[in-house]
Scaffold this motif. Structure first.
Motif, mmCIF file in Angstrom:
data_model
loop_
_atom_site.group_PDB
_atom_site.id
_atom_site.type_symbol
_atom_site.label_atom_id
_atom_site.label_comp_id
_atom_site.label_asym_id
_atom_site.label_seq_id
_atom_site.Cartn_x
_atom_site.Cartn_y
_atom_site.Cartn_z
ATOM 1 N N ALA A 186 -66.497 -32.298 -68.757
ATOM 2 C CA ALA A 186 -65.538 -32.764 -68.202
ATOM 3 C C ALA A 186 -64.218 -31.771 -68.643
ATOM 4 N N ARG A 188 -64.334 -28.537 -68.872
ATOM 5 C CA ARG A 188 -64.343 -27.405 -67.868
ATOM 6 C C ARG A 188 -63.903 -28.013 -66.589
ATOM 7 N N GLY A 189 -64.388 -29.271 -66.162
ATOM 8 C CA GLY A 189 -64.025 -29.545 -64.645
ATOM 9 C C GLY A 189 -62.469 -29.990 -64.786
ATOM 10 N N ALA A 194 -59.818 -35.291 -67.766
ATOM 11 C CA ALA A 194 -60.788 -35.530 -68.617
ATOM 12 C C ALA A 194 -59.768 -36.486 -69.991
ATOM 13 N N THR B 88 -62.396 -34.775 -59.520
ATOM 14 C CA THR B 88 -63.659 -35.157 -59.796
ATOM 15 C C THR B 88 -64.276 -33.746 -60.688
ATOM 16 N N PHE B 89 -65.302 -34.029 -61.323
ATOM 17 C CA PHE B 89 -65.998 -32.943 -62.201
ATOM 18 C C PHE B 89 -66.885 -32.285 -61.238
ATOM 19 N N GLU B 90 -66.429 -31.629 -60.378
ATOM 20 C CA GLU B 90 -67.271 -31.013 -59.450
ATOM 21 C C GLU B 90 -68.778 -30.453 -59.503
ATOM 22 N N ASN B 97 -70.108 -37.781 -63.940
ATOM 23 C CA ASN B 97 -68.790 -38.122 -63.801
ATOM 24 C C ASN B 97 -68.625 -39.642 -64.581
#
Lengths: 320, 245
Positions: A186, A188-189, A194, B88-90, B97
Motif C-alpha cells: 500500500a 508503494r502504491g 495508505a 487505488t493500489f494498482e 486493496n
C-alpha cells in the motif's frame, strides 16, 4: 502442480546441487558469489522492492557487517563470524538514524539522501584507524580453527550462503502474506491513500528497513569471512549499493525470487567480463550495469518477473 | 454530535481557501457539501479528513479533538474517505486493496480476507475480486475506493466527488450504493458538483462560496436561496434581477 512451483523447485535444486555437480573451482566460486549477491539484493528488496523506497545507500549496512567481522578479529582475535551480531546491531542503529529523517523525503530525494549518508560513512571509514583507514582490514591469514570459517574450497561458503538466503526468503515469504506485506504494498502504491486507511507509513517503512539492514549486514559479514579483506572501496563503495538495486530490479523488485534471478543473471556476467578482460574488466562492468539500467527502465520496469508472468500466462491461455 | 468543525480557516500563503467554515454532522445523516468550483469544499474536506492541518479553528470527531491528528489517527478513530482522483493500489488485486483497509481492525490475513469478501459483495465488486486494480476503469476505481474505505469499518465516510466523471447510469448505481451504506448505519459527508445527486441523496446540504458557508438546510430549500443562486450564476442577486427585467 503449476508451472511456478515446478520452476521454483527446479531452480532451487540446481542451486543446491551446483557445487556438487560442477567441479571447476572457478564455477563453484561463481555459484557462491551468486548466492551472496542474492542475499544482499533480497535484503534490499524488503524496503526497496516491497516498500518501494529506493535506497541507494544500502552499502552502509553491508560495510557495517564486513567491518564488524574484521574489527573483532584484528582487535580481539575473535573469529570473523562472531562479528555478525555486532554488525547487525550497528546496522540497526544506523538504519534508525538514517531512516527516521530520510523517510520523510519522497522518490529521488529519498534515494539521494541515502547516497549522501553512505558516502559520508565511506569517507569516515577511509580516515579512521579502527577501520584501517584507506588500507582496510585483513582477516586471519591462515585458519586457526574451523570457527574462522576459512576454506580454500568455495563449497562450504556455498552452503552457508544458501542457508542464510533460504532463511531470508522464508521470512520474506511470511512477511509478504502478512499485514506487513500488504501495508508495504500500500505504501508503494501511494502514501496518501495508505495513510487514509490507517497505515502508519513511517513506522512500517522503518520496520522494513530494520529487517533489510540486518540481512544486508549479514551479507557483509559473510563477504568478509569468505574474502578475508575489506577496504573502503570493497566494503562501502557506492557501486555495491547500485549493484543491489540493479540485481533486484533486473529480476523483479518486490517479488520473492526476483533478486535471486537477477543475481543468477548478473553475477556470472560480471565474473565472465572480469575473467575475460582481467583488471581492465572493471570498466566493462560499469558498461554492463548501464546497459541493464537502460534496458530495465526503458522496456520492463517490472524486471524478469513480468516477462516470466507474461510467458507463463500465455502458455495457460494456449492450454485453455 | 458525530462531527463538529468550528470556524475552520485554511491559508496557503496569503490565500485563504477556507475562511471560517463550520459544519456539524449528526449520526446517521447524509450531508452534502456543494458550491461552485474553487469554493473551498475540497480544502475544507481535506482539513476534516486530516490531510491538511487547518491554520485555525477546531475539528472534533466523536468528542475527540482531531484538528491536528494525522490521517492514520482519523482512520483508527473511525473516519474513512475517498479521493477526488481515485488512488487505488494498482499492482494489487481488487480484493487485496480492500484487505489493506480491513487490516486496520483485523490483524490476521484470514480475518481480513473474510471482511474484504463481505465488503466486495456489498459493493458489487465480488466478480472482480482477483482483477488487478490497475485494470479497472473510473467507475470501478471509485467503487473500489469506497469498498476499501468501508473495510476500515468507519462510522463516518467522507466522499470527495465520488460520482464525478460517471455516466448517468453509473451515477444511479453509485447513488444506490451510497444509500445502502447509510442503511448500514454509516454517516456520510459527500462533496458533489452534480445538483441532482445532492437533491436525491442528502437530507442536509451545506453551500460553500469563497471559503465560507453561505447557506445550509434541506437541499430543496437551499437551491432556492437567492444567495446560492447568485454564487452559482455569479454577481449579486440584484444585478441578476435587473438584467432579467
Amino acid at each position: 502442480m503449476n508451472i511456478n512451483r515446478i520452476a521454483t523447485i527446479a531452480g532451487l535444486l540446481i542451486i543446491a546441487l551446483w557445487p556438487l555437480v560442477v567441479h571447476d573451482v572457478f564455477y563453484q566460486r561463481v555459484g557462491a558469489l551468486v548466492l551472496l549477491a542474492a542475499i544482499s539484493a533480497s535484503a534490499w528488496n524488503l524496503i526497496g522492492g516491497y516498500g518501494g523506497q529506493v535506497s541507494v545507500g544500502h552499502v552502509v549496512y553491508f560495510g557495517a557487517g564486513a567491518y564488524a567481522s574484521l574489527i573483532v578479529f584484528t582487535r580481539w582475535g575473535w573469529p570473523p563470524l562472531a562479528g555478525a551480531p555486532i554488525g547487525v546491531a550497528v546496522s540497526l542503529a544506523l538504519a534508525a538514524l538514517v531512516g527516521t529523517p530520510t523517510f520523510r523525503l519522497r522518490g529521488h530525494y529519498f534515494s539521494m539522501a541515502t547516497i549522501a549518508a553512505a558516502e559520508l560513512v565511506r569517507i569516515l571509514a577511509s580516515n579512521w584507524d579502527v577501520t584501517g583507514a584507506a588500507v582496510g582490514l585483513m582477516g586471519p591469514p591462515v585458519p586457526r580453527s574451523v570457527w574462522d570459517f576459512s576454506f580454500t574450497s568455495p563449497v562450504p561458503y556455498h552452503y552457508l550462503f544458501l542457508a542464510v538466503l533460504l532463511l531470508l526468503l522464508w521470512l520474506t515469504w511470511l512477511m509478504q502474506r502478512s499485514k506487513m506485506g500488504f501495508y508495504l504494498a500500500a505504501i508503494r502504491g501511494g502514501d496518501r491513500a495508505a495513510r487514509s486507511l490507517g497505515v502508519p507509513v513511517l513506522r512500517y517503512k522503518l520496520y522494513a528497513l530494520l529487517l533489510s539492514a540486518s540481512f544486508t549486514s549479514l551479507a557483509g559479514t559473510l563477504y568478509a569471512v569468505m574474502v578475508g579483506f575489506v577496504d573502503p572501496e570493497s566494503g562501502l563503495g557506492i557501486l555495491l549499493s547500485v549493484k543491489m538495486v540493479i540485481i533486484a530490479a533486473l529480476g523483479g523488485a518486490g517479488t520473492l525470487f526476483g533478486p535471486l534471478v537477477g543475481a543468477v543473471i548478473l553475477v556470472p556476467l560480471e565474473e565472465a567480463t572480469n575473467a575475460m578482460f582481467g583488471g581492465g574488466g572493471t570498466g566493462i562492468t560499469f558498461i554492463v550495469y548501464g546497459a541493464i539500467i537502460l534496458f530495465v527502465a526503458r522496456f520492463q520496469p517490472g524486471g524478469m518477473a513480468v516477462i516470466w508472468r507474461a510467458l507463463t500466462s500465455r502458455r495457460k491461455n494456449r492450454a485453455a | 454530535m458525530l462531527l463538529e468543525a468550528t470556524a475552520v480557516v485554511m491559508e496557503f500563503g496569503s490565500f485563504r481557501a477556507v475562511n471560517g467554515a463550520s459544519l456539524t454532522v449528526t449520526e446517521g445523516d447524509i450531508v452534502g457539501l456543494i458550491g461552485p468550483n474553487g469554493a473551498g469544499k475540497s480544502t475544507f474536506f481535506n482539513c476534516v479528513a486530516g490531510d491538511l492541518t487547518p491554520t485555525s479553528g477546531t475539528i472534533r470527531f466523536k468528542g475527540h479533538d482531531v484538528t491536528r491528528a494525522t490521517p492514520e489517527q482519523h482512520a483508527r478513530l473511525g473516519m474513512a474517505r475517498s479521493f477526488q482522483v481515485p488512488v487505488t493500489f494498482e499492482d494489487m488485486s481488487v480484493a487485496e486493496n480492500v484487505m489493506v483497509g480491513a487490516f486496520l481492525r483485523h490483524g490476521h490475513r484470514n480475518a481480513a480476507r473474510r471482511v474484504a469478501d463481505e465488503i466486495l459483495a456489498f459493493c458489487g465488486l465480488d466478480t472482480l475480486a482477483n482483477a488487478r486494480a490497475g485494470s479497472l476503469g473510473t467507475p470501478g476505481r471509485k467503487r473500489l475506493e469506497i469498498a476499501r474505505a468501508l473495510a476500515t469499518e468507519p462510522q463516518l465516510l467522507l466522499l470527495d466527488e465520488a460520482l464525478a466523471g460517471l455516466t448517468p447510469a453509473e451515477v444511479r448505481l453509485a447513488i444506490d450504493l451510497v444509500r445502502k451504506i447509510q442503511q448500514r448505519g454509516i454517516t456520510i459527508v459527500i462533496v458533489e458538483h452534480i445538483m441532482e445527486v445532492i437533491l436525491s441523496l442528502t437530507e442536509h446540504a451545506v453551500v460553500f462560496h469563497q471559503g465560507k458557508v453561505i447557506a445550509e438546510g434541506p437541499p430543496r430549500q437551499v437551491v432556492d436561496d437567492p444567495g446560492v443562486i447568485a454564487a452559482y450564476l455569479g454577481g449579486s442577486m440584484k444585478r441578476v434581477r435587473t438584467q432579467i427585467s
